[in-house]
Motif scaffolding. Structure first.
Motif, PDB file in Angstrom:
ATOM      1  N   VAL A 538       3.038  -4.825   6.013  1.00 30.80           N
ATOM      2  CA  VAL A 538       1.795  -5.537   5.733  1.00 30.80           C
ATOM      3  C   VAL A 538       0.932  -5.616   6.987  1.00 30.80           C
ATOM      4  O   VAL A 538      -0.291  -5.436   6.933  1.00 30.80           O
ATOM      5  CB  VAL A 538       2.102  -6.947   5.187  1.00 30.80           C
ATOM      6  N   LYS A 539       1.565  -5.859   8.121  1.00 34.58           N
ATOM      7  CA  LYS A 539       0.809  -5.954   9.371  1.00 34.58           C
ATOM      8  C   LYS A 539       0.092  -4.641   9.677  1.00 34.58           C
ATOM      9  O   LYS A 539      -1.081  -4.626  10.069  1.00 34.58           O
ATOM     10  CB  LYS A 539       1.746  -6.318  10.519  1.00 34.58           C
ATOM     11  N   SER A 541      -0.626  -2.188   7.513  1.00 34.73           N
ATOM     12  CA  SER A 541      -1.614  -1.842   6.492  1.00 34.73           C
ATOM     13  C   SER A 541      -2.834  -2.749   6.554  1.00 34.73           C
ATOM     14  O   SER A 541      -3.913  -2.378   6.093  1.00 34.73           O
ATOM     15  CB  SER A 541      -0.983  -1.924   5.100  1.00 34.73           C
ATOM     16  N   ALA A 542      -2.677  -3.958   7.118  1.00 34.49           N
ATOM     17  CA  ALA A 542      -3.797  -4.893   7.187  1.00 34.49           C
ATOM     18  C   ALA A 542      -4.734  -4.569   8.344  1.00 34.49           C
ATOM     19  O   ALA A 542      -5.817  -5.154   8.428  1.00 34.49           O
ATOM     20  CB  ALA A 542      -3.275  -6.322   7.329  1.00 34.49           C
ATOM     21  N   THR A 544      -7.257  -2.260   9.812  1.00 36.24           N
ATOM     22  CA  THR A 544      -8.116  -1.137   9.445  1.00 36.24           C
ATOM     23  C   THR A 544      -8.247  -0.166  10.618  1.00 36.24           C
ATOM     24  O   THR A 544      -8.455  -0.584  11.759  1.00 36.24           O
ATOM     25  CB  THR A 544      -9.515  -1.641   9.058  1.00 36.24           C
ATOM     26  N   HIS A 587      -9.482  -1.935   1.065  1.00 37.24           N
ATOM     27  CA  HIS A 587      -8.996  -2.804   0.006  1.00 37.24           C
ATOM     28  C   HIS A 587      -8.803  -4.198   0.580  1.00 37.24           C
ATOM     29  O   HIS A 587      -9.040  -4.438   1.780  1.00 37.24           O
ATOM     30  CB  HIS A 587      -7.692  -2.256  -0.598  1.00 37.24           C
ATOM     31  N   ALA A 589      -6.347  -5.867   1.488  1.00 38.81           N
ATOM     32  CA  ALA A 589      -5.369  -6.100   2.549  1.00 38.81           C
ATOM     33  C   ALA A 589      -5.883  -5.709   3.924  1.00 38.81           C
ATOM     34  O   ALA A 589      -5.544  -6.345   4.919  1.00 38.81           O
ATOM     35  CB  ALA A 589      -4.077  -5.335   2.236  1.00 38.81           C
ATOM     36  N   ASN A 590      -6.698  -4.654   4.011  1.00 38.81           N
ATOM     37  CA  ASN A 590      -7.084  -4.159   5.332  1.00 38.81           C
ATOM     38  C   ASN A 590      -8.515  -4.501   5.732  1.00 38.81           C
ATOM     39  O   ASN A 590      -9.008  -4.000   6.737  1.00 38.81           O
ATOM     40  CB  ASN A 590      -6.875  -2.641   5.421  1.00 38.81           C
ATOM     41  N   GLY A 592      -9.544  -7.881   5.715  1.00 41.31           N
ATOM     42  CA  GLY A 592      -9.593  -9.287   6.085  1.00 41.31           C
ATOM     43  C   GLY A 592      -9.992  -9.505   7.537  1.00 41.31           C
ATOM     44  O   GLY A 592     -10.664 -10.487   7.872  1.00 41.31           O
ATOM     45  N   SER A 636     -12.843  -6.769  -3.358  1.00 45.60           N
ATOM     46  CA  SER A 636     -12.699  -7.681  -2.225  1.00 45.60           C
ATOM     47  C   SER A 636     -13.291  -7.084  -0.958  1.00 45.60           C
ATOM     48  O   SER A 636     -13.958  -7.773  -0.180  1.00 45.60           O
ATOM     49  CB  SER A 636     -11.224  -8.026  -2.015  1.00 45.60           C
TER      50      SER A 636
END
Length: 715
Positions: A538-539, A541-542, A544, A587, A589-590, A592, A636
């Motif tokens: 997650v880290k 992929s978040a 960008t 998306h 996730a990336n 934010g 989003s």
């Protein structure tokens, strides 16, 4: 010189037409409903114009081996079907049946020339599986050995029915050491120790866990979640497997030293307690049992090492057919019966009760009472078993040159375990690397080899088990240690690799998984490690992937400053404009942190900098987004981009987008970003966007009044 835009996926430079089988029908058969003749393949037509290239009609008309229609805007009409509606539905049903039950597809076309190889492979694997399954059930799961045999037979039949026809034909399905240990510890936690619990309770719990594992695995495949093997890193798996291997080895040393009865009295629970128990009571070991066990283990190791060398000699290739494990079991059983080792204190297998063998519906009182208690371990076993299976399947696929479908494999493995749960006491079964290699090496080319193995194992359960009465249990422990030794032998190689590559994150994850598994518990080790692995995914992929672009002097080419060796020669600050390239789809996730990332790039430029460092760049006078790599953007992400555009406009900083085409452009229109910025803020390439900003009469330094994106300079 015009900027060379990136080539999106699906477009290529036109080549000379080649002779090959058309992918789509040309003049015969129904038209493909997914084929849109208005978009020429190979980069021609409107797509080519967007890219600034043009495909000659002569080349475009023959790309992919079939001619394009003369009127691209009018799809070819589908010829009317003459088949009766009922006949068409039956054909569709038959087609679906062949897809979901592949044995209906390959069995009618089975060739007799494949039978010999499949039978030899099935017999060879059965010689290995029979003693292994008895060992796993008796010493690890702590249930009746006969259930281990059925665990090697029933799931393999289910997998043979539903396994993909042209992929993992060499995958051998059966019980696994790590999963058997997990199930054994769960049964002990719920039902008590072996001497305290009724056998029917252990059988019911084992059946429940197998049913849960089958259902979880089947649903993972049904919902197309086969990508989970990519989430868990190899370092995590290596640490977990090594930790489980150490635990299994430690537990098998107890019966190998003849300390089983003493262990039941003192009841050490944790791995550290069992290690201390072995050290403290080593002097109390049963001498005859220890000699038999370690002599058998040493003989098996030496025989395997000798076989690897001797089979290289052409005259001795037949030695590969010698099942040393089965020979060891038979030989020690005969010696034990003749010399009556049981009378001198050697623990033997004894009479095996076949009372719980048969078919039964697994939905009973145990299912309702203990469903929540066993569900966590079922999830862990499903993930571990699937990953072991997919690794073995990928190795065979690489060797024999085919591809596999992870989702189909999940469905087939789930179906096999669901089928096995109707046979009480069965352990969950998955593919294993060692058995699969053996299966492939001895000529297995279809799932008939698995059916042969299953038939021989079931035959052994009803005919050979009574003859194993005098089999020393220490020999079963030696067989397990032999299997675990091969797994542990891979650990030093991976450890050296991570140190050599300075992969400290992988090394830390592997070490943490190993320590948690051995010092805390198997369940805690895999649960915490999987959670950490998911957090790392997650880290990453978040975050960008954004690059600042610089212009090559004297040209209109733009290159990433960070990735260009001669970046000092690039023009970093063209009229104070910040040009950034987003390198992936956007998306929720990336995106934010994209606001913070852009601000850091604006203040510090490329590279890593601490927030307290002095700023290295002036505020941007304008910003241009290169969107050529953004194939998709969700709602989003569009919301955040809208907020970013508003924030820059309030600062008086113009915002432009380049290389935004197709579906992404339409989403920008729907989200209101085009209305906010105006049509003039969207350009075909970065060069046009920069020139438009430079020509704008409203262009000014930051802090001035917001620009009018619909001004004529942006038109």
């Amino acid at each position: 010189m015009a900027e060379t835009p990136p080539t999106p996926s699906g477009y290529s430079t036109p080549k000379e037409p080649q002779e090959h089988t058309p992918l789509l029908p040309t003049t015969e058969g129904p038209a493909n409903p997914r084929y849109d003749p208005s978009v020429p393949l190979g980069g021609g037509g409107a797509a080519a114009k967007r890219l600034g290239t043009r495909t000659p009609r002569s080349a475009a008309s023959s790309i992919s081996g079939f001619p394009l229609p003369s009127k691209p805007s009018t799809p070819a009409p589908r010829p009317p079907s003459t088949a009766p509606p009922t006949r068409g539905r039956l054909d569709t049903l038959a087609q679906r049946a062949h897809y979901y039950v592949p044995i209906l597809d390959w069995a009618p076309a089975y060739s007799a020339r494949l039978l010999l190889g499949d039978c030899i492979a099935g017999l060879t694997v059965a010689c290995l599986v029979v003693p292994q399954s008895i060992s796993y059930a008796s010493n690890l799961a702590k249930i009746n050995p006969v259930h281990g045999l059925f665990s090697a037979a029933i799931p393999a039949i289910g997998y043979a029915l539903f396994g993909t026809a042209h992929s993992t034909v060499q995958l051998s399905v059966g019980p696994e050491a790590a999963l058997s240990l997990l199930i054994g510890s769960t049964i002990t936690d719920i039902a008590g120790d072996v001497d305290e619990r009724p056998m029917s309770k252990a059988v019911a719990l084992s059946t429940l866990i197998t049913l849960q594992i089958g259902g979880i695995t089947f649903l993972l495949g049904f919902f197309r979640l086969g990508f989970i093997d990519a989430i868990l890193s190899r370092a995590l798996l290596r640490g977990f497997v090594t930790g489980v291997g150490c635990i299994i080895t430690l537990e098998q040393l107890i019966p190998m030293l003849g300390l089983t009865h003493l262990e039941h009295q003192l009841d050490p629970e944790t791995t550290l307690q069992k290690a201390a128990f072995l050290v403290e009571h080593l002097s109390s070991a049963h001498r005859a049992t220890a000699i038999i066990a370690f002599s058998a283990l040493a003989a098996l190791v030496l025989i395997r090492a000798a076989k690897r060398q001797l089979v290289k000699v052409p005259q001795l290739k037949w030695l590969i057919f010698v099942p040393e494990v089965l020979v060891c079991v038979v030989l020690t059983t005969v010696l034990s019966a003749v010399l009556r080792w049981d009378e001198i204190g050697v623990d033997v297998l004894g009479a095996i009760d076949l009372a719980h063998v048969g078919l039964d519906i697994p939905f009973n009182s145990t299912f309702v009472k203990h469903f929540k208690d066993t569900f966590p371990v079922a999830i862990v076993c499903s993930i571990i078993g699937y990953i072991d299976s997919i690794v073995a399947a990928k190795q065979n696929a690489s060797q024999f040159g085919y591809t596999i479908s992870p989702n189909r494999e999940l469905v087939a493995l789930g179906a096999g375990n669901l089928l096995a749960s109707f046979c009480p006491g069965t352990l969950p079964a998955f593919g294993a690397i060692t058995r699969s290699r053996l299966n492939a090496a001895f000529g297995a080319r279809t799932q008939v080899s698995s059916l042969v193995t299953s038939a021989l194992v079931i035959l052994s359960a009803f005919t050979l088990l009574p003859y194993f009465y005098y089999l020393p249990r220490a020999i079963l422990a030696s067989i397990i240690c032999l299997v675990i030794g091969g797994i542990l032998a891979e650990f030093p190689e991976d450890l050296h690799y991570y140190i050599h590559m300075r992969a400290w994150t992988d090394l830390g994850l592997m070490s943490l998984t190993f320590l948690l598994t051995t010092l805390w518990s198997v369940q805690a080790g895999i649960a915490i490690s999987v959670a950490l692995s998911l957090l790392l995914v997650v880290k990453k992929s978040a975050r960008t992937r954004i690059r600042i672009l610089g212009r090559v002097p004297g040209t209109e080419q733009w290159k990433p400053i960070e990735d260009t060796p001669d970046s000092d020669e690039l023009e970093h600050n063209v009229s104070g404009i910040l040009v950034v390239r987003i390198r992936e789809p956007l998306h929720f996730a990336n995106t934010g942190q994209i606001k913070e990332r852009l601000r850091r790039l604006e203040l510090f430029g490329p590279g890593r900098h601490h927030p307290s460092s002095p700023r290295m760049r002036d505020d941007a006078s304008a910003i241009v987004f290169h969107m050529g790599d953004v194939e998709n953007v969700d709602a989003s992400a569009l919301q955040i981009l809208h907020e970013i555009a508003v924030a820059y406009l309030e600062r008086g900083v113009p915002v432009c987008f380049a290389h935004l085409v197709g579906k992404s452009r339409r989403k920008f229109e729907t989200a209101g970003i085009v209305d906010l910025l105006g049509e003039g803020a969207f350009h075909e390439n970065v060069g046009e966007a920069v020139h438009a900003i430079e020509r704008s009469a409203e262009f000014a330094s930051p802090g001035s009044a917001p620009i009018d994106p619909d001004a004529s300079a942006f038109a």
